[in-house]
Design a protein around this motif. Structure first.
Motif, mmCIF file in Angstrom:
data_model
loop_
_atom_site.group_PDB
_atom_site.id
_atom_site.type_symbol
_atom_site.label_atom_id
_atom_site.label_comp_id
_atom_site.label_asym_id
_atom_site.label_seq_id
_atom_site.Cartn_x
_atom_site.Cartn_y
_atom_site.Cartn_z
ATOM 1 N N ALA A 1 47.957 41.012 47.826
ATOM 2 C CA ALA A 1 46.498 40.958 47.941
ATOM 3 C C ALA A 1 46.098 39.806 48.847
ATOM 4 O O ALA A 1 46.637 38.705 48.754
ATOM 5 C CB ALA A 1 45.853 40.807 46.572
ATOM 6 N N THR B 1 50.568 41.937 37.179
ATOM 7 C CA THR B 1 49.352 41.211 36.767
ATOM 8 C C THR B 1 48.347 42.091 36.042
ATOM 9 O O THR B 1 47.404 41.579 35.463
ATOM 10 C CB THR B 1 48.659 40.625 38.010
ATOM 11 O OG1 THR B 1 48.243 41.721 38.860
ATOM 12 C CG2 THR B 1 49.593 39.702 38.780
ATOM 13 N N LEU C 1 44.032 32.007 47.044
ATOM 14 C CA LEU C 1 44.937 33.067 46.611
ATOM 15 C C LEU C 1 45.547 32.928 45.216
ATOM 16 O O LEU C 1 46.022 33.922 44.673
ATOM 17 C CB LEU C 1 46.087 33.211 47.622
ATOM 18 C CG LEU C 1 45.756 33.981 48.900
ATOM 19 C CD1 LEU C 1 46.981 34.024 49.807
ATOM 20 C CD2 LEU C 1 45.289 35.390 48.583
ATOM 21 N N LEU D 1 43.621 47.088 42.284
ATOM 22 C CA LEU D 1 43.533 46.816 43.704
ATOM 23 C C LEU D 1 43.058 48.037 44.471
ATOM 24 O O LEU D 1 43.245 49.175 44.025
ATOM 25 C CB LEU D 1 44.891 46.376 44.267
ATOM 26 C CG LEU D 1 45.501 45.105 43.691
ATOM 27 C CD1 LEU D 1 46.575 45.455 42.672
ATOM 28 C CD2 LEU D 1 46.097 44.241 44.786
ATOM 29 N N GLN E 1 46.162 43.742 37.465
ATOM 30 C CA GLN E 1 44.936 43.735 38.262
ATOM 31 C C GLN E 1 44.780 45.085 38.964
ATOM 32 O O GLN E 1 45.756 45.768 39.257
ATOM 33 C CB GLN E 1 44.985 42.604 39.295
ATOM 34 C CG GLN E 1 44.983 41.221 38.687
ATOM 35 C CD GLN E 1 45.327 40.141 39.699
ATOM 36 O OE1 GLN E 1 45.329 40.364 40.908
ATOM 37 N NE2 GLN E 1 45.630 38.946 39.204
ATOM 38 N N ASN F 1 37.100 33.536 42.688
ATOM 39 C CA ASN F 1 38.396 33.989 42.197
ATOM 40 C C ASN F 1 38.516 33.494 40.762
ATOM 41 O O ASN F 1 38.847 32.326 40.520
ATOM 42 C CB ASN F 1 39.531 33.451 43.063
ATOM 43 C CG ASN F 1 40.908 33.845 42.547
ATOM 44 O OD1 ASN F 1 41.034 34.477 41.492
ATOM 45 N ND2 ASN F 1 41.949 33.483 43.278
ATOM 46 N N VAL G 1 41.868 42.759 45.466
ATOM 47 C CA VAL G 1 41.664 42.881 44.028
ATOM 48 C C VAL G 1 40.204 43.243 43.772
ATOM 49 O O VAL G 1 39.290 42.683 44.392
ATOM 50 C CB VAL G 1 42.032 41.572 43.309
ATOM 51 C CG1 VAL G 1 41.687 41.652 41.819
ATOM 52 C CG2 VAL G 1 43.518 41.261 43.490
ATOM 53 N N LEU H 1 46.294 35.951 42.314
ATOM 54 C CA LEU H 1 46.132 37.324 42.769
ATOM 55 C C LEU H 1 47.477 38.048 42.808
ATOM 56 O O LEU H 1 48.533 37.442 42.981
ATOM 57 C CB LEU H 1 45.491 37.365 44.157
ATOM 58 C CG LEU H 1 44.080 36.796 44.311
ATOM 59 C CD1 LEU H 1 43.504 37.197 45.661
ATOM 60 C CD2 LEU H 1 43.161 37.240 43.194
ATOM 61 N N MET I 1 39.476 39.592 47.600
ATOM 62 C CA MET I 1 38.850 40.348 46.513
ATOM 63 C C MET I 1 37.641 41.093 47.056
ATOM 64 O O MET I 1 36.949 40.607 47.954
ATOM 65 C CB MET I 1 38.435 39.412 45.377
ATOM 66 C CG MET I 1 39.575 38.565 44.830
ATOM 67 S SD MET I 1 39.103 37.569 43.398
ATOM 68 C CE MET I 1 39.111 38.813 42.109
ATOM 69 N N ASP J 1 36.849 43.183 41.820
ATOM 70 C CA ASP J 1 36.069 42.385 40.867
ATOM 71 C C ASP J 1 34.706 43.043 40.722
ATOM 72 O O ASP J 1 33.855 42.961 41.618
ATOM 73 C CB ASP J 1 35.927 40.944 41.350
ATOM 74 C CG ASP J 1 35.232 40.054 40.335
ATOM 75 O OD1 ASP J 1 34.679 40.577 39.346
ATOM 76 O OD2 ASP J 1 35.236 38.815 40.513
#
Length: 409
Positions: free
Chosen positions: A165, A37, A158, A41, A39, A117, A56, A161, A168, A58
């Motif tokens: 995970a 993804t 979720l 983490l 992302q 999210n 995750v 994600l 967030m 943010d």
């Protein structure tokens, strides 16, 4: 141009020296990048008994939220009820109405807040609660906080994600943002820093990091927003200024426009009337450097070049000139090589910027690719963002993955 990355590495190592005070100077969390993804983490320990959780990151979200499923067991979990001062009517929507059995995330008369999210594309309601967390300090010890406030949600939160995970972690400007809670609990300044990795393990600090070499720029506030904005004054492709409507670069009275620093996008997103002249200027400058353009397939990117991993450093440098603090009028946020390009295969790379359409709320949203392998330091109280050039500029000798998580004895 900063040319002393070794000092930067030494200074980071110095952060690991034990403090003479019993109060830790800073806390530290690891950062990884999910290969699927993209992302970012982090992981920490929560509950009693402590369990590892993956979250995750943010940058702009106002709180931390975690899934409280049937396996959520903690003797230190406490819901926050509507009658308590924490549950301010100005910030929370309503009270939980629940019937037996009651459990974490569904307690009668608990305070309800929003969990964000952005991959799910809308906020959802969660029970506000507090529980124990444990985070490592920079001297190698663990610091336990028994009343960290978070939002307790369910599996509906979720979607989108990364695998593994369970929520967030929000770093935004909010009294329930993690930087503010840690600062209040441990008498820190409201400051945090991060180094996003392109691979391997990066790092995030909370508290007094004393990171040198950061170029400061003022953060711009948008009303009722926990996110971080900067004032971009102009965009340059090497020595050529991109001709755009500069009013898009400031936040209007309606809250639209401006430039947001975000970890939620893979690549920087530009409003259409910015993206088109930006793309054209980059293509022209690449042509003068004898970089061959390749006809792209139908994908997210529409600017492709014949470039190897070794030759990617020859692409034109992108400069965002920024409004800075009291030191001088402007500074440059430089985007070079691997921070500008996405290597598709051994011989082809594409420009890592995308068209965000004609009417996005924010004109420019930075992507993770453009933030990787540089230190970012956010001083919330002073409303200043500090940043360094990419570490990869210096022959690839160091990156965010070079941080040593094993403190000196």
């Amino acid at each position: 141009m900063k040319t002393i990355p070794l000092i930067l590495v030494i200074s980071l190592c110095a952060l690991l020296l034990p403090s003479s005070s019993s109060r830790p100077r800073a806390l530290i969390l690891p950062i990884t990048k999910d290969a699927s993804t993209h992302q970012y983490l982090t992981s920490l320990k929560q509950r009693n008994p402590l369990v590892d959780i993956s979250l995750v990151i943010d940058l702009g979200s106002p709180n931390m939220w975690i899934i409280c499923d049937s396996n959520y067991t903690s003797s230190s979990y406490r819901p926050i009820y509507c009658q308590t001062p924490i549950c301010s009517p100005s910030e929370f929507f309503n009270c939980m109405i629940a019937y037996c059995p009651q459990f974490p995330g569904r307690n009668h008369n608990a305070c309800v807040t929003l969990a964000y999210n952005l991959f799910y594309n809308r906020p959802t309601h969660c029970e506000l609660a507090k529980d124990t967390i444990s985070i490592a300090s920079i001297d190698g010890h663990s610091v336990t906080l028994r009343r960290l406030i978070f939002a307790c949600g369910d599996f509906l939160h979720l979607p989108g994600l990364a695998d593994g995970a369970t929520g967030m972690i929000g770093l935004g400007r909010s009294k329930f943002g993690i930087p503010q809670q840690l600062a209040h609990a441990l008498n820190f300044t409201e400051k945090f820093a991060m180094c996003l990795p392109s691979n391997g393990k990066g790092v995030m600090f909370f508290g007094e990091t004393s990171i040198p070499l950061c170029t400061p720029t003022l953060l711009v506030l948008r009303q009722l927003s926990s996110e971080y904005f900067i004032l971009v004054k102009s965009i340059w492709i090497y020595d050529t200024r991109v001709r755009i409507n500069n009013t898009l670069l400031t936040i209007g009275k309606d809250g639209n426009g401006g430039t947001k620093i975000s970890t939620m996008n893979r690549y920087t997103v530009l409003q259409t009337s910015i993206y088109r002249p930006f793309k054209s200027a980059f293509i022209r400058k690449a042509r003068t450097s004898n970089i061959t353009r390749v006809v792209p397939p139908v994908t997210l990117f529409d600017v492709w070049f014949r470039l190897t991993k070794e030759s990617i450093s020859f692409v034109p440098v992108i400069f965002l000139t920024l409004d800075v603090t009291w030191e001088k009028d402007t500074a440059s946020f430089e985007i070079t090589g691997s921070n500008a390009m996405v290597q598709v295969n051994e011989n082809v790379a594409c420009l890592g910027f995308v068209d965000g359409g004609p009417n996005p709320r924010t004109a420019i949203v930075t992507g993770g690719l453009q933030l990787e392998n540089r230190l970012l330091e956010v001083d919330i109280g002073s409303q200043v963002l500090g940043f360094t050039d990419s570490m990869l500029e210096h022959g690839g000798r160091t990156s965010c993955s070079n941080f040593n998580f094993n403190p000196r004895p």
